[in-house]
Design a protein around this motif. Structure first.
Motif, short mmCIF file in Angstrom:
data_model
loop_
_atom_site.label_atom_id
_atom_site.label_comp_id
_atom_site.label_asym_id
_atom_site.label_seq_id
_atom_site.Cartn_x
_atom_site.Cartn_y
_atom_site.Cartn_z
N ARG A 161 38.17 36.64 32.05
CA ARG A 161 37.30 36.23 33.14
C ARG A 161 35.85 36.57 32.80
NH1 ARG A 161 39.80 39.04 38.30
NH2 ARG A 161 40.21 40.69 36.77
N LYS A 162 34.93 35.63 33.08
CA LYS A 162 33.53 35.80 32.70
C LYS A 162 32.55 35.55 33.85
CE LYS A 162 34.35 34.15 27.96
NZ LYS A 162 33.90 33.18 26.92
N HIS A 163 32.98 34.86 34.92
CA HIS A 163 32.05 34.41 35.97
C HIS A 163 32.23 35.22 37.24
CE1 HIS A 163 31.10 30.98 33.39
NE2 HIS A 163 32.43 30.83 33.20
N CYS A 164 31.18 35.19 38.07
CA CYS A 164 31.20 35.94 39.32
C CYS A 164 32.25 35.40 40.27
CB CYS A 164 29.82 35.85 39.99
SG CYS A 164 28.53 36.71 39.03
N SER A 165 32.49 34.14 40.20
CA SER A 165 33.50 33.55 41.10
C SER A 165 34.90 34.05 40.81
CB SER A 165 33.44 32.01 40.99
OG SER A 165 33.72 31.62 39.63
N GLN A 166 35.07 34.64 39.64
CA GLN A 166 36.39 35.16 39.26
C GLN A 166 36.56 36.64 39.60
OE1 GLN A 166 36.07 34.10 35.10
NE2 GLN A 166 37.39 32.27 35.39
N GLU A 172 34.22 45.61 40.28
CA GLU A 172 34.99 44.96 39.24
C GLU A 172 34.07 44.16 38.32
OE1 GLU A 172 39.12 42.38 38.84
OE2 GLU A 172 37.81 42.02 40.57
N ALA A 173 33.05 43.52 38.88
CA ALA A 173 32.10 42.76 38.06
C ALA A 173 31.35 43.70 37.11
CB ALA A 173 31.13 42.00 38.95
N LYS A 174 30.94 44.88 37.61
CA LYS A 174 30.25 45.85 36.75
C LYS A 174 31.17 46.33 35.63
CE LYS A 174 27.00 47.64 40.20
NZ LYS A 174 26.55 48.82 40.95
N PRO A 193 25.38 42.77 37.75
CA PRO A 193 25.98 41.44 37.74
C PRO A 193 26.08 40.87 39.16
CG PRO A 193 27.68 43.07 37.61
CD PRO A 193 26.39 43.82 37.64
N CYS A 194 26.13 39.56 39.19
CA CYS A 194 26.43 38.85 40.44
C CYS A 194 25.53 39.31 41.58
CB CYS A 194 27.90 38.98 40.81
SG CYS A 194 29.04 38.48 39.51
N GLU A 195 24.24 39.32 41.34
CA GLU A 195 23.30 39.82 42.36
C GLU A 195 23.30 38.93 43.59
OE1 GLU A 195 20.14 41.97 39.32
OE2 GLU A 195 19.60 40.09 40.30
N GLN A 196 23.57 37.67 43.45
CA GLN A 196 23.55 36.76 44.59
C GLN A 196 24.89 36.73 45.32
OE1 GLN A 196 20.79 35.28 45.61
NE2 GLN A 196 19.63 36.10 43.84
N GLN A 197 25.99 36.92 44.58
CA GLN A 197 27.30 36.76 45.20
C GLN A 197 27.91 38.09 45.67
OE1 GLN A 197 26.46 35.73 42.20
NE2 GLN A 197 26.67 33.46 42.11
N LEU A 198 27.94 39.10 44.77
CA LEU A 198 28.69 40.33 45.07
C LEU A 198 27.80 41.57 45.18
CD1 LEU A 198 31.73 39.72 42.66
CD2 LEU A 198 31.65 39.34 45.12
#
Length: 206
Positions: A161-166, A172-174, A193-198
């Motif tokens: 998995r590589k994307h924020c949507s995953q 977990e993203a960090k 990571p994923c500053e806009q989403q998570l």
């Protein structure tokens, strides 16, 4: 061991009956030797000048030779004295208790050695048994405690998995960003990571 004492032959050349001594000349060498009446056999015969004699030699207190243990030709050899035999018997009697004592001491020593060997063997067997027995702390541990393994937390794995949507959370993203290569979740490369989403907020937490 009895030592053979040499005997010499000669003739009585001088004799003083009143004073009880005289001189005998040996056939070997012709030396005149002093002889006392006590050296003759106690048979009642008086020494006669010119008679043939056999004798042994001894040194007197001044180191001079004299004839002793005189015998006439045909005289029987003197019987061995009984005193040495008695002394030998007494010596044997004295040695007998000593031998008995030494034998008893040897028996006691052997018994002590055997007892020590048996004791050492028993002690060795006892030590082996004690070492084979479990200790008190081991016996107090319950079967549940010894059988229950530790529950290990699952190891982290990069699963592609590589994307924020995953991702399911910011943490977990960090974790993926720090440990897995080729991540596409940090466009400005600031480590969040994923500053806009998570991971929204001033500190990138979420």
């Amino acid at each position: 061991m009895n030592t053979v004492v040499p005997r010499f032959h000669g003739k009585l050349t001088k004799w003083n009956t009143d004073r009880g001594f005289g001189f005998v000349v040996a056939d070997q060498g012709g030396q005149e030797l002093f002889v006392h009446v006590s050296a003759f056999p106690r048979e009642g015969r008086s020494p006669v000048i010119g008679e043939s004699l056999s004798f042994e030699l001894e040194l007197d207190k001044e180191g001079r030779k004299r004839a002793v243990r005189v015998r006439r030709p045909g005289d029987p050899q003197p019987r061995a004295s009984r005193h040495p035999r008695q002394g030998t018997t007494e010596g044997a009697r004295r040695r007998a208790p000593e031998r008995a004592g030494s034998g008893s001491f040897g028996s006691v020593l052997i018994a002590l050695l055997l007892a020590a060997g048996v004791g050492w063997f028993g002690y060795s067997r006892y030590t082996e048994r004690v070492e084979a027995m479990p200790t008190a702390s081991q016996s107090l541990v319950s079967p549940a405690q010894t059988a229950a393994p530790e529950i290990a937390s699952p190891a982290f794995q990069c699963d592609g998995r590589k994307h924020c949507s995953q991702m399911s959370s910011c943490s977990e993203a960090k974790l993926f960003l720090q440990n897995c290569p080729g991540m596409e979740m940090d466009g400005d490369h600031d480590g969040i990571p994923c500053e806009q989403q998570l991971c929204s907020g001033p500190f990138g937490g979420g």
